[in-house]
Design an enzyme around this catalytic site. Structure first.
Site, PDB file in Angstrom:
ATOM      1  N   GLY A 249       0.804  -1.382   0.306  1.00 44.28           N
ATOM      2  CA  GLY A 249      -0.017  -0.045   0.020  1.00 44.28           C
ATOM      3  C   GLY A 249       0.720   0.983  -0.108  1.00 44.28           C
ATOM      4  O   GLY A 249       0.664   2.533  -0.156  1.00 44.28           O
ATOM      5  N   CYS A 362     -17.440   4.848 -25.870  1.00 46.65           N
ATOM      6  CA  CYS A 362     -18.945   5.237 -25.485  1.00 46.65           C
ATOM      7  C   CYS A 362     -19.270   5.252 -24.292  1.00 46.65           C
ATOM      8  O   CYS A 362     -20.436   4.708 -24.138  1.00 46.65           O
ATOM      9  CB  CYS A 362     -19.618   3.982 -26.896  1.00 46.65           C
ATOM     10  SG  CYS A 362     -21.305   5.918 -27.216  1.00 46.65           S
TER      11      CYS A 362
END
Length: 433
Positions: A249, A362
């Site tokens: 992390g 799209c």
């Protein structure tokens, strides 16, 4: 000035080069969108973790989190650098082994490993399985009993630490789908169950508090919480861990506003915190494992796009479209991730204006960079987005039946195709008439 990483620089032609390779030449050779990985930068980041542990005289294992980006060539590189790998599916196990990764250096994560995946992991000799829940304890035990085998395991704990990061990548808090909760007593219950199973060889405990963490404070809090838990178990069950896995992390730089710590700083902070707690609690100092993924690979990756259409809405917005988008980088649409970018085929001194970089998919949400200042651009210009090495290609998709991009590794002036661009035939390869 553009945000550059590793070996990236501009040459005399005003072209962006990475690893001594001209990205304009690479774009011509391999097409765009194109992921370009700076191998020297990957090596430097990996060594930053490993060498710091070694310099401190601490027994360790640096385990690359393959979900950030993996392919056969990446696993070969990890093997060269002496790193292990963290996998989360049978597909990642298969790829890692095909890449020459020693099964003993593989650890298998996941909150819902299937029976088939666990059978495959056991058969392939995967070194460590990180147990995530009670269902998995029973399932793995049943598999091992049937094969008359034993398996090294660790188990994942949610220590209740808030890492101050995005909700989608926050994993150490109590309300998480991952791991055994400490506060409810489930972690202790899991410990007893694993210790009582003759087929499970418990190596230690694992925690992961989140991703894209810029401060060591979260890790220091996690170490303190974990060591208190481990000490309670020592007193209650006479059990001492061999390994403490603090997960990953560690933050990286996506934009100028990000200010991450170097790998060495995180390692020293974790080691010093564990040492202090061990001395305070009179606990045997364990081997320390960490799981960096993004922090090794993110800044090493750059995506090269070709600019196409533009749309100017007076007093509203200037859109610039590129030939990729959410199919090769879904992170901006998924959780509003921020990136930086610039022209890769020329340096312009013309007055910049605020524009929005959008993709060809799209979807109105197919936005790569919401606001960025760029000089006037033309169709055919190359646009580079930096720090795309993690969770770009690994989360790529074929939405709108677009093909996935190619990936090249560059080092010392040499380019190597490591993942070819998909073809239209690839798109229909699984279709049944």
């Amino acid at each position: 000035m553009p945000l550059l990483f590793g070996t990236a620089e501009f040459n005399e032609k005003e072209h962006l080069t990475i690893g001594g390779c001209d990205t304009a030449v690479l774009a011509e050779k391999y097409g765009t969108p194109l992921f370009v990985y700076d191998v020297a930068h990957i090596r430097q980041r990996a060594r930053g973790f490993k060498q710091t542990f070694n310099s401190l005289g601490v027994k360790n294992k640096v385990i690359y989190a393959g979900k950030a980006f993996c392919c056969i060539a990446m696993y070969k590189l990890l093997e060269e650098e002496g790193l292990g790998c963290d996998v989360v599916s049978a597909g990642e196990i298969y790829t890692a082994i095909k890449g020459g990764m020693s099964p003993d250096n593989i650890e298998f994560h996941g909150n819902n490993k299937t029976k088939e995946e666990l059978v495959y992991a056991v058969e392939q000799g995967v070194g460590t399985i990180i147990i995530d829940n009670f269902y998995e304890i029973d399932l793995l035990s049943e598999i091992l009993k049937g094969k008359d085998k034993k398996q090294k395991v660790m188990f994942r704990i949610t220590p209740g630490v808030d890492a101050q990061t995005h909700d989608y990548i926050l994993t150490g808090q109590v309300d998480s789908k991952f791991g055994f909760d400490v506060n409810s007593g489930k972690a202790t219950e899991a410990l007893e169950k694993i210790l009582a199973d003759e087929h499970l060889i418990l190596q230690g405990a694992h925690c992961h508090i989140g991703s894209q963490i810029f401060s060591a404070e979260g890790f220091l809090a996690a170490v303190e919480k974990m060591m208190l838990i481990l000490n309670e178990w020592k007193n209650q069950f006479d059990y001492t861990v061999n390994i403490l896995n603090m997960g990953g992390g560690f933050g990286v730089k996506y934009t100028e506003s990000d200010d991450p710590l170097e790998p060495e700083v995180f390692v020293k902070a974790i080691v010093n915190a564990v040492k202090a707690q061990c001395e305070l609690l009179d606990y045997s100092f364990p081997e320390i494992w960490i799981e960096p993924g993004r922090s090794i690979i993110a800044e090493a990756g750059t995506t090269i796009y070709t600019i196409g259409s533009q749309k100017v809405i007076p007093d509203v917005r200037h859109y610039i479209s590129v030939d990729g988008g959410m199919g090769d980088n879904i992170r901006p649409a998924l959780y509003d991730a921020k990136y930086d970018g610039f022209l890769a085929n020329r340096i312009s001194t013309e007055k910049p204006e605020e524009v929005r970089i959008v993709g060809k998919y799209c979807e109105s949400g197919d936005v790569l960079i919401k606001e960025i200042d760029l000089p006037p651009v033309e169709a055919g210009d190359l646009f580079a987005i930096t720090s795309t090495g993690a969770y770009g290609y690994s989360m790529a998709n074929n939405y709108n039946r677009n093909v996935k991009p190619a990936v090249v590794f560059v080092e010392n002036g040499q380019d190597k195709l490591v993942i070819r661009r998909e073809t239209y035939e690839d798109l229909i390869a699984l279709d049944c008439e």
